[in-house]
Design a protein around this motif. Structure first.
Motif, mmCIF file in Angstrom:
data_model
loop_
_atom_site.group_PDB
_atom_site.id
_atom_site.type_symbol
_atom_site.label_atom_id
_atom_site.label_comp_id
_atom_site.label_asym_id
_atom_site.label_seq_id
_atom_site.Cartn_x
_atom_site.Cartn_y
_atom_site.Cartn_z
ATOM 1 N N MET A 16 1.892 2.757 -3.992
ATOM 2 C CA MET A 16 1.014 3.530 -4.869
ATOM 3 C C MET A 16 -0.176 4.005 -4.063
ATOM 4 O O MET A 16 -0.406 3.535 -2.948
ATOM 5 C CB MET A 16 0.579 2.708 -6.089
ATOM 6 C CG MET A 16 -0.242 1.475 -5.776
ATOM 7 S SD MET A 16 -0.738 0.570 -7.279
ATOM 8 C CE MET A 16 0.827 -0.113 -7.812
ATOM 9 N N ASP A 17 -0.937 4.950 -4.613
ATOM 10 C CA ASP A 17 -2.070 5.484 -3.864
ATOM 11 C C ASP A 17 -3.144 4.421 -3.692
ATOM 12 O O ASP A 17 -3.198 3.429 -4.431
ATOM 13 C CB ASP A 17 -2.643 6.718 -4.567
ATOM 14 C CG ASP A 17 -3.295 6.379 -5.896
ATOM 15 O OD1 ASP A 17 -4.494 6.092 -5.916
ATOM 16 O OD2 ASP A 17 -2.569 6.384 -6.913
ATOM 17 N N SER A 18 -4.009 4.617 -2.713
ATOM 18 C CA SER A 18 -4.984 3.593 -2.327
ATOM 19 C C SER A 18 -5.965 3.250 -3.438
ATOM 20 O O SER A 18 -6.359 2.086 -3.603
ATOM 21 C CB SER A 18 -5.753 4.031 -1.078
ATOM 22 O OG SER A 18 -6.482 5.227 -1.321
ATOM 23 N N ASN A 19 -6.371 4.242 -4.234
ATOM 24 C CA ASN A 19 -7.316 3.960 -5.317
ATOM 25 C C ASN A 19 -6.679 3.111 -6.411
ATOM 26 O O ASN A 19 -7.313 2.202 -6.956
ATOM 27 C CB ASN A 19 -7.848 5.265 -5.912
ATOM 28 C CG ASN A 19 -8.870 5.936 -5.011
ATOM 29 O OD1 ASN A 19 -9.611 5.261 -4.294
ATOM 30 N ND2 ASN A 19 -8.918 7.254 -5.029
ATOM 31 N N SER A 20 -5.431 3.408 -6.734
ATOM 32 C CA SER A 20 -4.724 2.589 -7.725
ATOM 33 C C SER A 20 -4.535 1.167 -7.206
ATOM 34 O O SER A 20 -4.724 0.189 -7.940
ATOM 35 C CB SER A 20 -3.360 3.202 -8.051
ATOM 36 O OG SER A 20 -3.505 4.464 -8.656
ATOM 37 N N SER A 21 -4.189 1.051 -5.930
ATOM 38 C CA SER A 21 -4.022 -0.267 -5.325
ATOM 39 C C SER A 21 -5.323 -1.060 -5.391
ATOM 40 O O SER A 21 -5.323 -2.246 -5.738
ATOM 41 C CB SER A 21 -3.577 -0.134 -3.865
ATOM 42 O OG SER A 21 -2.283 0.417 -3.778
ATOM 43 N N LEU A 22 -6.438 -0.386 -5.065
ATOM 44 C CA LEU A 22 -7.731 -1.061 -5.101
ATOM 45 C C LEU A 22 -8.043 -1.549 -6.502
ATOM 46 O O LEU A 22 -8.482 -2.700 -6.689
ATOM 47 C CB LEU A 22 -8.831 -0.106 -4.623
ATOM 48 C CG LEU A 22 -10.255 -0.681 -4.638
ATOM 49 C CD1 LEU A 22 -10.392 -1.798 -3.605
ATOM 50 C CD2 LEU A 22 -11.285 0.413 -4.376
ATOM 51 N N PHE A 23 -7.802 -0.716 -7.500
ATOM 52 C CA PHE A 23 -8.092 -1.093 -8.885
ATOM 53 C C PHE A 23 -7.322 -2.344 -9.289
ATOM 54 O O PHE A 23 -7.899 -3.307 -9.794
ATOM 55 C CB PHE A 23 -7.743 0.060 -9.827
ATOM 56 C CG PHE A 23 -7.840 -0.296 -11.278
ATOM 57 C CD1 PHE A 23 -9.075 -0.396 -11.898
ATOM 58 C CD2 PHE A 23 -6.698 -0.541 -12.029
ATOM 59 C CE1 PHE A 23 -9.178 -0.746 -13.241
ATOM 60 C CE2 PHE A 23 -6.783 -0.889 -13.368
ATOM 61 C CZ PHE A 23 -8.029 -0.986 -13.973
ATOM 62 N N TYR A 24 -6.010 -2.323 -9.061
ATOM 63 C CA TYR A 24 -5.189 -3.460 -9.482
ATOM 64 C C TYR A 24 -5.468 -4.713 -8.648
ATOM 65 O O TYR A 24 -5.399 -5.831 -9.167
ATOM 66 C CB TYR A 24 -3.714 -3.090 -9.409
ATOM 67 C CG TYR A 24 -3.284 -2.159 -10.513
ATOM 68 C CD1 TYR A 24 -3.285 -2.575 -11.838
ATOM 69 C CD2 TYR A 24 -2.894 -0.848 -10.227
ATOM 70 C CE1 TYR A 24 -2.905 -1.720 -12.860
ATOM 71 C CE2 TYR A 24 -2.509 0.014 -11.248
ATOM 72 C CZ TYR A 24 -2.522 -0.430 -12.563
ATOM 73 O OH TYR A 24 -2.151 0.420 -13.585
ATOM 74 N N TYR A 46 0.817 -1.213 0.000
ATOM 75 C CA TYR A 46 0.000 0.000 0.000
ATOM 76 C C TYR A 46 0.854 1.268 0.000
ATOM 77 O O TYR A 46 0.354 2.360 -0.314
ATOM 78 C CB TYR A 46 -0.939 0.015 1.210
ATOM 79 C CG TYR A 46 -2.213 -0.760 1.003
ATOM 80 C CD1 TYR A 46 -3.149 -0.356 0.053
ATOM 81 C CD2 TYR A 46 -2.493 -1.887 1.757
ATOM 82 C CE1 TYR A 46 -4.331 -1.062 -0.140
ATOM 83 C CE2 TYR A 46 -3.675 -2.603 1.585
ATOM 84 C CZ TYR A 46 -4.578 -2.181 0.630
ATOM 85 O OH TYR A 46 -5.741 -2.885 0.443
ATOM 86 N N THR A 47 2.130 1.144 0.370
ATOM 87 C CA THR A 47 3.005 2.319 0.379
ATOM 88 C C THR A 47 3.589 2.620 -0.997
ATOM 89 O O THR A 47 4.198 3.670 -1.202
ATOM 90 C CB THR A 47 4.172 2.114 1.378
ATOM 91 O OG1 THR A 47 5.033 1.061 0.892
ATOM 92 C CG2 THR A 47 3.650 1.739 2.752
#
Length: 304
Positions: free
Chosen positions: A65-73, A62-63
């Motif tokens: 990339m941003d949380s929204n990008s992490s959620l998407f991938y 999670y550190t």
């Protein structure tokens, strides 16, 4: 009394080897869709931005990339898995999506929505009761731009994630184990345990200890009971989507599997209290409400 829901497997080709093949293909489908995320992380390791020794740690990821990008991938593998599962059911088992979902003539979306909104209400009530008791442990985390992106991603991708889990465990595996064992208790127990164990890698286990596994397995049992008693997955689909969607949008924490741009942030020390309250109070209450609303009967025959 034969389970009407499990018996839906006989509407197609219920050969056991095809179920084994199906699980392998669904796993491969999820892995293929995980490649973009893995390639991004591998590239960060190559560039020296990420530590290869830590990339197995979800909190560390999670550190990067941003949380929204992490959620998407992180949600992409569920998209691949769900697409593959539907193709497996249609092409290999020659079974309809309806028969995988329910014993009714068509999928009852009123059941899905009732379960969704009822459990969403329970989650909101539980959260705000906790907030009133310990307001200092919940802080405002709202950012309009980040939340707007989170909202759009969540309403599309999280129902896909929860639907894949439900269709695999309460649908595909429940029917496969049911027709192979000629029982109802065996698929109920096995799918619940596997469902719980697959959450073993979640950060919550590290923070809360192995006691959280009882909650995960218990949730699997709850969803399995709902499916067998109601002769369909509609209620479990609604419940699971509400649970994950509301949680992702409402509150986040630094030690959970979903670390999002939610409205609130929980800064309290990790505790099993919410999970224990859900299992001890809300789960039985939910089963009571559903049993009355849908007039469930023959509990022993349907579950054992």
């Amino acid at each position: 009394m034969e389970s009407k829901f499990i018996a839906q497997a006989y509407s197609g080709d219920s050969s056991i080897w095809k179920y084994v093949l199906g699980i392998v293909l669904v796993t491969l489908g999820a892995l293929v869709f995980s490649l973009p995320y893995n390639l991004i992380i591998a590239n960060k390791v190559y560039q020296g931005v990420a530590d290869a020794a830590k990339v197995e740690d979800l909190n560390y990821l999670y550190t990067l990339m941003d949380s929204n990008s992490s959620l998407f991938y992180m949600m992409l593998p569920f998209v691949g898995g769900l697409i593959t599962l539907f193709l497996v059911v249609k092409k290999i088992h020659k079974q309809t999506l309806t028969s995988l979902t329910t014993s009714r003539v068509k999928i009852d979306y009123k059941r899905v929505f009732f379960s969704f909104f009822f459990w969403a209400s329970m989650v909101l009530i539980l959260f705000f009761v906790g907030y009133l008791i310990n307001p200092q442990e919940i802080v405002w985390n709202f950012n309009a731009k980040n939340f707007a992106i989170l909202f759009l991603l969540s309403i599309v991708l999280i129902p896909i994630q929860t639907s894949l889990e439900e269709y695999v465990f309460r649908g595909y595996l429940m029917q496969a184990l049911g027709v192979s064992s000629k029982t109802k208790w065996f698929p109920l127990l096995v799918t619940s345990v596997i469902f719980g164990l697959l959450h073993y890698a979640n950060p919550e286990v590290k923070e809360l200890g192995y006691g959280i596994m009882v909650f995960y397995i218990g949730t699997g049992l709850l969803l399995g009971v709902m499916t067998l008693m109601d002769d369909g997955m509609e209620l479990s689909l609604g419940f699971h989507a509400a649970n994950n969607l509301i949680t992702a949008l409402l509150v986040t924490a630094d030690w959970t599997a979903f670390q999002t741009a939610a409205i609130f942030k929980d800064i309290s020390s990790p505790s099993l209290m919410m999970e224990l309250v859900a299992m001890a109070v809300l789960y039985p209450f939910l089963i009571f409400v559903l049993s009355k609303k849908y007039k469930w009967s023959h509990w022993k025959e349907k579950l054992i």
